[in-house]
Each structure stands twice: as structure tokens, then as C-alpha cells.
Scaffold this active site. Sequence first.
Site, PDB file in Angstrom:
ATOM      1  N   GLU A 192       0.499  -1.326  -0.221  1.00  7.26           N
ATOM      2  CA  GLU A 192       0.114   0.022  -0.418  1.00  7.26           C
ATOM      3  C   GLU A 192       0.974   1.485   0.152  1.00  7.26           C
ATOM      4  O   GLU A 192       2.113   1.163   0.347  1.00  7.26           O
ATOM      5  CB  GLU A 192      -1.217   0.066   1.537  1.00  7.26           C
ATOM      6  N   ARG A 221      -5.752   5.773  -1.153  1.00  7.12           N
ATOM      7  CA  ARG A 221      -4.618   4.899  -0.988  1.00  7.12           C
ATOM      8  C   ARG A 221      -4.660   4.294  -2.497  1.00  7.12           C
ATOM      9  O   ARG A 221      -5.623   3.740  -3.066  1.00  7.12           O
ATOM     10  CB  ARG A 221      -4.310   3.524   0.120  1.00  7.12           C
ATOM     11  N   HIS A 264     -10.424   4.332   2.512  1.00 10.96           N
ATOM     12  CA  HIS A 264      -9.528   3.538   3.747  1.00 10.96           C
ATOM     13  C   HIS A 264     -10.135   2.207   3.682  1.00 10.96           C
ATOM     14  O   HIS A 264     -10.527   1.913   4.767  1.00 10.96           O
ATOM     15  CB  HIS A 264      -9.657   3.720   4.892  1.00 10.96           C
ATOM     16  N   ARG A 282      -2.810  11.033   7.001  1.00  9.48           N
ATOM     17  CA  ARG A 282      -2.468  10.330   6.038  1.00  9.48           C
ATOM     18  C   ARG A 282      -3.428  10.594   4.831  1.00  9.48           C
ATOM     19  O   ARG A 282      -3.732  10.315   3.966  1.00  9.48           O
ATOM     20  CB  ARG A 282      -2.133   8.544   6.507  1.00  9.48           C
TER      21      ARG A 282
END
Length: 128
Positions: A86, A101, A117, A97
Site C-alpha cells: 500500500e 491509497r 480507506h 495520511r
Amino acid sequence: MRFPPRITRIGAAAAVLSALLVGGAVTAAPASAAVGSICYGALPSQAYDTLELIEAGGPYPYSQDGGVFQNREGVLPSQSTGYYHEYTVKTPGSSTRGARRIVTGQKSQEDYYTADHYVTFKLINYGC
């Protein structure tokens, strides 16, 4: 003309065909795995930055980037531990963050994008 950094990577369909031609095993995703798709051109601009860093091998802005993604949610096709990795897609204005992703798969070299997420994933389609 700028080409996507991973345009030369083979797609999942090509990997399946290759496995069938050489007699390898093909594992199917569980019925519960709902993975959509997204055109490369529809990704947020920060995802392009992340994909370029992945292609270059870093350096990454977060220490967790490049770490093994466990697929605990079971949304992606089941693979052995270490198959998925990831990387953070920066979220403008976020002090953390954030939730976005890129998750990469090694064997057939697929790239997935998640904006929530790991709740949902979209396979990045470099051909559109």
C-alpha cells in the site's frame, strides 16, 4: 504526450490468460469481493504523484508506504501475505495520511485505488 507510468504493466486478464496457457493455477476472487474499475484519467492528481513514486521506487512521504497490505477486509482477491503493498495518496488539506491509497499486486502487477480507506477498491484501467 505523457504516458501513465505503469502503462507497460500487464493487466489481470493477460495474467489469467498466461496462467491458463502455461498450465498455472488461477485463483478467483471470492463472490463477496466487489472491485470496480476506474480510468487512469479519472484519478485525482495526487494519485499520479503516488504512481510515479511507486514506479521510481520512492522515496515515499510516509514511513508506512510500501508496507505489506494484509487485505483483512477481504475485498481484494485472496492472495498470499506479501502480495499486496500500500501507498498513500495525499489528501489536500489533511493533517494525516487521509483515507486514499494505491494498493499494488505483485504477480499480475495490478493497481487498485481506494478513496475510503479500504472499504471499496477500483482497479486502475490504464487503457481508457
